[in-house]
Motif scaffolding. Structure first.
Motif, PDB file in Angstrom:
ATOM      1  N   ASN A 219       5.150  -5.575  10.242  1.00 41.75           N
ATOM      2  CA  ASN A 219       4.709  -5.114   8.916  1.00 41.75           C
ATOM      3  C   ASN A 219       4.472  -6.295   7.978  1.00 41.75           C
ATOM      4  O   ASN A 219       3.476  -6.323   7.232  1.00 41.75           O
ATOM      5  N   ASP A 220       5.383  -7.271   7.986  1.00 43.71           N
ATOM      6  CA  ASP A 220       5.221  -8.445   7.128  1.00 43.71           C
ATOM      7  C   ASP A 220       3.967  -9.233   7.506  1.00 43.71           C
ATOM      8  O   ASP A 220       3.219  -9.697   6.630  1.00 43.71           O
ATOM      9  N   ALA A 223       0.760  -7.252   6.512  1.00 44.38           N
ATOM     10  CA  ALA A 223       0.574  -7.267   5.062  1.00 44.38           C
ATOM     11  C   ALA A 223       0.043  -8.621   4.600  1.00 44.38           C
ATOM     12  O   ALA A 223      -0.809  -8.698   3.702  1.00 44.38           O
ATOM     13  N   GLY A 226      -3.746  -8.789   5.883  1.00 42.99           N
ATOM     14  CA  GLY A 226      -4.568  -7.890   5.080  1.00 42.99           C
ATOM     15  C   GLY A 226      -5.637  -7.129   5.821  1.00 42.99           C
ATOM     16  O   GLY A 226      -6.251  -6.228   5.243  1.00 42.99           O
TER      17      GLY A 226
END
Length: 298
Positions: A219-220, A223, A226
């Motif tokens: 997830n990091d 994110a 992008g």
């Protein structure tokens, strides 16, 4: 029934006395539980052969110890227990034990705009080592994403500008005409090139971590990048993905820096090595960037 004792060739003295750093098996098929999922995996299991006089190790003992991985969710504690069994079954022969588990983590991901969702597969590896009572775990994760070249975007914009000059030179500009031109193939005569890209994350876990934080790390990473690749999409999702790429131009160097900064903030990580690979659509070769970080000791 034959009462003779079955021969143990591994217990015989080696013809050439020499210790070996790693002896074991690769590609052992087994099921695992990872983040609550029952997954198919392949394991590499081995120990050091520190007794140079010994002919070999007892591979069947390693194989049988792997059965514990079927019973509960995979964690550093469970892998530590399995490695301890490796060494206990090779007392006097080995001081180090190794276990690598390769699988594909499945995560259900939502579409960007529509209510659709679909499964994405992330290749992962968990590597554990126990040597002289020191235990260590590392994770490897592959994260796919899309990258649009900033250079090609600039060149495409320049061509569109030139086409606008050619089509509207010495003409009165009307809103409807410009709007129609922008929506035509004549107006947008060039597009930037994009490519499917991969981030290979090699993460060292802190000693106190007792969970495998795959989803949090993924997830990091997504994110920070992008433009994670999508699963099920409608046209609105595809348009949103095009917008995200257009507003998120990046070279491989940009991607590596973003991931470096993001993973530094992730809890439970003591260090990492990042490799990003942009499989270019312009060239027949890949663009690659790497970055390494290690947390300073307190």
């Amino acid at each position: 029934m034959n009462s003779l004792t079955l021969p143990d060739i591994a217990a015989q003295v080696a013809r050439q006395a020499l210790p070996l750093e790693w002896v074991g098996m690769r590609g052992i098929a087994l099921p695992i539980l990872l983040e609550g999922q029952r997954l198919s995996a392949k394991a590499d299991a081995g120990v050091s052969l520190d007794d140079g006089e010994a002919r070999g190790i007892h591979m069947s003992r390693l194989y049988l110890a792997l059965e514990a991985l079927e019973l509960e969710n995979l964690s550093p504690t469970l892998m530590h227990q399995v490695l301890q069994r490796f060494l206990q079954s090779h007392d006097g022969l080995s001081n180090a034990a190794y276990l690598n588990i390769h699988s594909d983590l499945l995560l259900k991901r939502p579409a960007l705009v529509s209510p659709l969702s679909g499964w994405k597969s992330y290749p992962v590896t968990i590597s554990a080592r126990l040597e002289n009572q020191v235990f260590h775990v590392e994770l490897k994760i592959e994260v796919p994403y899309s990258s649009t070249c900033p250079c090609s975007a600039a060149l495409a914009r320049q061509l569109i500008q030139q086409q606008f000059i050619d089509d509207f030179a010495n003409k009165a500009l009307h809103h409807a005409d410009v709007l129609g031109w922008l929506g035509s193939t004549q107006g947008v005569i060039a597009t930037p090139h994009s490519q499917r890209s991969t981030a290979e994350l090699h993460v060292h876990l802190e000693d106190f971590v007792d969970e495998l934080p795959f989803t949090a790390i993924i997830n990091d990473a997504e994110a920070a990048l992008g433009t994670a690749v999508q699963t099920a999409v409608k046209r609105a999702d595809e348009q949103a993905f095009a917008l995200a790429n257009g507003q998120n131009l990046m070279f491989c160097e940009d991607a590596a820096r973003r991931l470096n900064l993001a993973l530094r903030r992730s809890p439970g990580i003591s260090g990492f090595h990042i490799r990003v690979i942009h499989a270019e659509s312009l060239h027949a070769h890949d663009a690659v960037a790497e970055s390494t970080w290690q947390r300073e000791s307190a």
